[in-house]
Write a protein that holds these residues in place. Structure first.
Motif, PDB file in Angstrom:
ATOM      1  N   UNK A  85       0.815  -1.205   0.000  1.00  0.00           N
ATOM      2  CA  UNK A  85       0.000   0.000   0.000  1.00  0.00           C
ATOM      3  C   UNK A  85       0.845   1.251   0.000  1.00  0.00           C
ATOM      4  N   UNK A  86       0.553   2.151   0.934  1.00  0.00           N
ATOM      5  CA  UNK A  86       1.342   3.365   1.101  1.00  0.00           C
ATOM      6  C   UNK A  86       2.149   3.254   2.389  1.00  0.00           C
ATOM      7  N   UNK A  87       3.446   3.551   2.343  1.00  0.00           N
ATOM      8  CA  UNK A  87       4.279   3.362   3.539  1.00  0.00           C
ATOM      9  C   UNK A  87       3.843   4.177   4.744  1.00  0.00           C
ATOM     10  N   UNK A  88       3.132   5.285   4.516  1.00  0.00           N
ATOM     11  CA  UNK A  88       2.759   6.144   5.644  1.00  0.00           C
ATOM     12  C   UNK A  88       1.588   5.603   6.451  1.00  0.00           C
ATOM     13  N   UNK A  89       0.915   4.563   5.955  1.00  0.00           N
ATOM     14  CA  UNK A  89      -0.278   4.052   6.615  1.00  0.00           C
ATOM     15  C   UNK A  89      -0.014   2.657   7.161  1.00  0.00           C
ATOM     16  N   UNK A  90       0.075   2.526   8.492  1.00  0.00           N
ATOM     17  CA  UNK A  90       0.343   1.257   9.167  1.00  0.00           C
ATOM     18  C   UNK A  90       1.616   0.596   8.621  1.00  0.00           C
ATOM     19  N   UNK A  91       2.598   1.425   8.271  1.00  0.00           N
ATOM     20  CA  UNK A  91       3.801   0.903   7.638  1.00  0.00           C
ATOM     21  C   UNK A  91       5.002   0.774   8.555  1.00  0.00           C
ATOM     22  N   UNK A  92       4.898   1.211   9.808  1.00  0.00           N
ATOM     23  CA  UNK A  92       6.013   1.140  10.765  1.00  0.00           C
ATOM     24  C   UNK A  92       7.286   1.764  10.196  1.00  0.00           C
ATOM     25  N   UNK A  93       7.114   2.863   9.450  1.00  0.00           N
ATOM     26  CA  UNK A  93       8.263   3.516   8.828  1.00  0.00           C
ATOM     27  C   UNK A  93       9.038   4.358   9.835  1.00  0.00           C
ATOM     28  N   UNK A  94       8.354   4.980  10.788  1.00  0.00           N
ATOM     29  CA  UNK A  94       9.027   5.907  11.702  1.00  0.00           C
ATOM     30  C   UNK A  94      10.169   5.239  12.462  1.00  0.00           C
ATOM     31  N   UNK A  95       9.947   4.001  12.928  1.00  0.00           N
ATOM     32  CA  UNK A  95      10.992   3.333  13.691  1.00  0.00           C
ATOM     33  C   UNK A  95      12.188   2.980  12.817  1.00  0.00           C
ATOM     34  N   UNK A  96      11.934   2.776  11.512  1.00  0.00           N
ATOM     35  CA  UNK A  96      13.030   2.473  10.592  1.00  0.00           C
ATOM     36  C   UNK A  96      13.822   3.730  10.251  1.00  0.00           C
ATOM     37  N   UNK A  97      13.117   4.831   9.986  1.00  0.00           N
ATOM     38  CA  UNK A  97      13.822   6.065   9.640  1.00  0.00           C
ATOM     39  C   UNK A  97      14.580   6.639  10.831  1.00  0.00           C
ATOM     40  N   UNK A  98      14.093   6.371  12.050  1.00  0.00           N
ATOM     41  CA  UNK A  98      14.825   6.825  13.242  1.00  0.00           C
ATOM     42  C   UNK A  98      16.213   6.193  13.293  1.00  0.00           C
ATOM     43  N   UNK A  99      16.294   4.912  12.973  1.00  0.00           N
ATOM     44  CA  UNK A  99      17.591   4.234  12.969  1.00  0.00           C
ATOM     45  C   UNK A  99      18.464   4.724  11.816  1.00  0.00           C
TER      46      UNK A  99
END
Length: 253
Positions: A85-99
């Motif tokens: 889908x779209x990474x911003x929706x239920x994609x758990x992207x924030x924890x990946x970009x933090x690293x």
């Protein structure tokens, strides 16, 4: 040490032709493709270059996926992290970009088509209507991942806006109970879209009264979105009404 980058690519709902041109190009240029195998069909990744590592992240932890992305980028490569889908929706992207930020690795997000929009298109039903709902609420039932009390499904449903309910296929009866508690009538339209965009997609039109039985009888799995469609009485759009003037057209009698 040269530094490459990481791109989070929205794979869309499953149809390879619904990946954006930019997303398709970046998958084809990537030196590593890391995808969510439980949700993204391999057909979406067909444009990856021969010999490139194409790895399923489903059995991996966050630390393991990060190590793969980090090592690829630090070696000067392009890593494509492909999300459904779209990474911003239920994609758990924030924890990946933090690293990635912690390790000073550049990244970007390429948006994708989310299942709610693909489901509405496949079913031929608009999510908003003149004179009807003018808002779309995207939400989910509380489960292993909690939902804030202020965002409880029944409180959101009480607005009687269009709703797209994700990540709730395992408990259709609980979803029905929340919608009833919000005061929605039994004949409220509820469309079930299962694996929309996949070859085996199912689109099941139903109602608030009947949709749990419909979902159970068809063995609907977790890759489903429920479109809740109250207030379906529509008016003609004023934009194209001959009596409605705007900057590009005068009103006629």
């Amino acid at each position: 040490m040269s530094t490459g980058r990481v791109v989070f690519v929205g794979a869309g709902p499953g149809d390879p032709e619904l990946v954006t041109l930019k997303g398709h190009r970046l998958i084809g240029e990537a030196d590593l493709v890391l995808y969510a195998g439980s949700l993204v069909p391999r057909a979406v990744l067909a444009g990856a270059r021969p010999g490139v590592q194409v790895l399923d992240s489903a059995p991996m932890t966050l630390e393991q996926t990060h190590a793969l992305l980090r090592d690829c980028a630090r070696g000067g490569g392009l890593a494509a992290r492909v999300h459904t889908g779209d990474p911003s929706l239920y994609g758990a992207v924030a924890e990946q970009t933090e690293l990635l930020d912690r390790d000073n690795i550049p990244w970007e997000v390429v948006p994708g088509v989310t299942a709610a929009f693909a489901a509405a298109a496949a079913a031929g039903t608009p999510l908003t209507l003149p004179g009807g709902s003018q808002s779309v609420i995207i939400t989910r039932l509380a489960g292993r991942t909690p939902v804030p009390e202020s965002e409880s499904l029944r409180s959101l449903a009480a607005h009687q806006a269009t709703m797209a309910v994700y990540l709730s296929a395992a408990e259709p009866e609980a979803l029905q109970a929340e919608l009833r508690a919000a005061g929605l009538p039994e004949d409220t339209a509820v469309h079930i879209a299962h694996k929309v965009g996949w070859p085996e997609q199912e689109l099941i039109p139903s109602t608030l009264a009947a949709f749990p039985n419909a979902a159970r009888s068809r063995h609907i799995g977790r890759q489903a979105v429920f479109l809740v469609l109250p207030r379906r009485t529509a008016e003609r759009s004023r934009l194209y009404d001959p009596g409605f003037a705007h900057g590009y057209r005068d009103a006629s009698d």
